[in-house]
Design an enzyme around this catalytic site. Structure first.
Site, PDB file in Angstrom:
ATOM      1  N   GLU A  36       0.496  -0.676   0.127  1.00 39.69           N
ATOM      2  CA  GLU A  36       0.099   0.502   0.057  1.00 39.69           C
ATOM      3  C   GLU A  36       0.624   1.294  -0.155  1.00 39.69           C
ATOM      4  O   GLU A  36       1.591   1.499   0.785  1.00 39.69           O
ATOM      5  CB  GLU A  36      -1.047  -0.248   1.069  1.00 39.69           C
ATOM      6  N   CYS A  94       3.824   8.161   0.694  1.00 38.65           N
ATOM      7  CA  CYS A  94       3.790   7.357   2.409  1.00 38.65           C
ATOM      8  C   CYS A  94       4.117   6.153   1.689  1.00 38.65           C
ATOM      9  O   CYS A  94       3.114   5.741   1.395  1.00 38.65           O
ATOM     10  CB  CYS A  94       2.707   7.494   3.338  1.00 38.65           C
ATOM     11  N   CYS A 154       6.420  -6.819   7.183  1.00 40.40           N
ATOM     12  CA  CYS A 154       7.524  -6.372   8.121  1.00 40.40           C
ATOM     13  C   CYS A 154       8.224  -7.328   9.869  1.00 40.40           C
ATOM     14  O   CYS A 154       7.060  -8.078   9.689  1.00 40.40           O
ATOM     15  CB  CYS A 154       7.250  -5.012   9.117  1.00 40.40           C
ATOM     16  N   CYS A 178       6.434  -4.959  16.290  1.00 39.03           N
ATOM     17  CA  CYS A 178       6.033  -3.860  17.247  1.00 39.03           C
ATOM     18  C   CYS A 178       4.600  -3.799  16.905  1.00 39.03           C
ATOM     19  O   CYS A 178       3.666  -4.300  16.492  1.00 39.03           O
ATOM     20  CB  CYS A 178       5.894  -2.666  16.513  1.00 39.03           C
ATOM     21  N   CYS A 209       1.190  -2.559  16.150  1.00 36.95           N
ATOM     22  CA  CYS A 209       1.705  -1.819  14.296  1.00 36.95           C
ATOM     23  C   CYS A 209       1.167  -3.270  13.912  1.00 36.95           C
ATOM     24  O   CYS A 209       1.186  -4.370  14.031  1.00 36.95           O
ATOM     25  CB  CYS A 209       2.735  -1.472  13.915  1.00 36.95           C
ATOM     26  N   CYS A 225      -1.658   5.599   9.995  1.00 32.82           N
ATOM     27  CA  CYS A 225       0.016   4.762  10.731  1.00 32.82           C
ATOM     28  C   CYS A 225      -0.410   3.908  10.826  1.00 32.82           C
ATOM     29  O   CYS A 225      -1.566   3.449  11.674  1.00 32.82           O
ATOM     30  CB  CYS A 225       0.036   5.979  11.478  1.00 32.82           C
TER      31      CYS A 225
END
Ligand code: SAH
Length: 361
Positions: free
Chosen positions: A94, A107, A114, A118, A121, A337
């Site tokens: 994205e 962005c 990933c 975290c 997230c 985010c």
């Protein structure tokens, strides 16, 4: 490579010059080719009239200009646009465009998923598959430049999409070079920002090869809390991270580190945390960006109240720090985010683990 053809989006300016030289032409033809692709958005060779005809023919036979494919363009009520892009192996990433007064920020994603895990997230929950190529990273900028209207300027790029950019070092650095190149997107070093969770050795290396700006996902003012929120902190704790960040901006007095700090209700948002943060950043040229937590399915955190966020911000300000609150944008289309998920064939088995944990609850 596409059907064994070279994807020219993989090459920075030097690479393009070298490639054209290999084919037997002068470097300036490489520069022209680079300009056609990135300044004029060309995706075929026929219009490139200042290139030798024979070179154009050779390129047609051996090369392509192939960005990821747009699967879906999703506009948000607040003007934010999210593109879902499909890669050659069918995975999806994205990219988000965020317009603001007089500027527009793109962005950009650096990995499929990933690996860092975290806890707050949603990209992390998807697990990890692979690094993006330079073509897939700069391809996101190429696509945005092609799709945006005249009244939608592209003035800034932040490497804040899916993935940890410093874990995909070479491809990200090459793509950021293209973003800054005068013959391409011509963004100044202050307008290309890499955001990292803090992979310290890679950060040191970055300072040697790139002059992009730096944002760091801090989220906690002490090791014990940061260990929990940003697990890479166990490997590279604050006493390593903070000096490396200081060193990164040394010598440029205009520079500051942007510290990202997601505001989690009753986790990291108290006065005590604010005080510890002020102490931690003493003597570091800093901008603190408070990010209201964006919830996603399965997350057990809650966002701090707007009053709490403001009280926290004022406390930092009173201590002389620059502190802003990031406006939540695009949350109606899951483009905010920590909400970017794409479609990841998870190799880390994290999706499976999460599902099992969920079932056991
Ligand atoms: N891996 C890099 C790049 C991702 S940037 C990094 O960690 O910096 C994305 C930013 O959004 C990071 O600061 C990240 O910590 C933050 N973020 C992640 N999940 C979030 C959420 N649910 N709500 C708000 N911000 C989040």
């Amino acid at each position: 490579m596409t059907d064994s053809k070279l994807n020219l989006l993989d090459l920075d300016r030097k690479g393009m010059e070298a490639h054209v030289a290999d084919l037997g032409y002068k470097p300036f033809q490489g520069r022209n080719l680079f300009k056609w692709i990135h300044k004029h958005g060309a995706d075929s060779f026929d219009g490139m009239t200042d290139l030798a005809k024979k070179l154009r023919h050779q390129l047609e036979e051996t090369a392509v200009i192939k960005p990821p494919e747009i699967v879906f363009e999703q506009p948000s009520l607040d003007g934010t646009t999210k593109w879902i892009l499909e890669l050659e192996d069918g995975q999806r990433i994205e990219t988000v465009y965020i317009p603001e007064e007089g500027r527009g920020t793109l962005c950009v994603s650096s990995q499929v998923g990933c690996a860092l895990d975290c806890s707050f997230c949603s990209t992390a929950q998807q697990g990890f598959n692979r690094n993006l190529s330079t073509a897939e990273i700069i391809g996101q900028v190429w696509i945005a430049a092609a799709e945006l209207d005249e009244d939608q300027p592209l003035t800034n790029v932040v490497m804040m999409g899916m993935g940890e950019p410093l874990a995909n070092f070479d491809a990200v650095v090459a793509a950021m070079d293209i973003m800054q190149d005068d013959l391409a997107y011509k963004l100044s070093k202050y307008r290309v920002t890499l955001s990292t969770s803090g992979i310290v050795p890679a950060l040191k290396k970055l300072g040697e090869v790139s002059n992009a700006s730096l944002a760091v996902s801090l989220h906690a003012p002490d090791n014990s809390l940061r260990d929990e929120l940003v697990p890479i902190n166990r490997k590279y704790p604050l006493e390593m991270l903070i000096p490396a960040c200081k060193a990164f901006i040394e010598g440029d007095r205009r520079r500051k580190i942007t510290w990202e700090y997601v505001m989690l209700h009753d986790v990291n948002d108290s006065d005590r945390h604010a005080k510890a943060l002020i102490r931690l950043l003493e003597g570091v040229p800093s901008k603190i960006n408070l990010i209201p937590f964006n919830p996603f399915p399965g997350s057990h955190y809650r966002s701090s109240s707007p009053e709490r966020v403001e009280a926290f911000r004022m406390r930092l300000k009173r201590a002389g720090l620059i502190a802003t609150t990031r406006k939540t944008r695009g949350d109606d289309i899951d483009a905010a985010c920590g909400q970017l998920v794409g479609k990841v064939k998870d190799k880390s088995k994290r999706q499976l683990r999460n599902m099992r944990q969920g079932a056991g609850r």
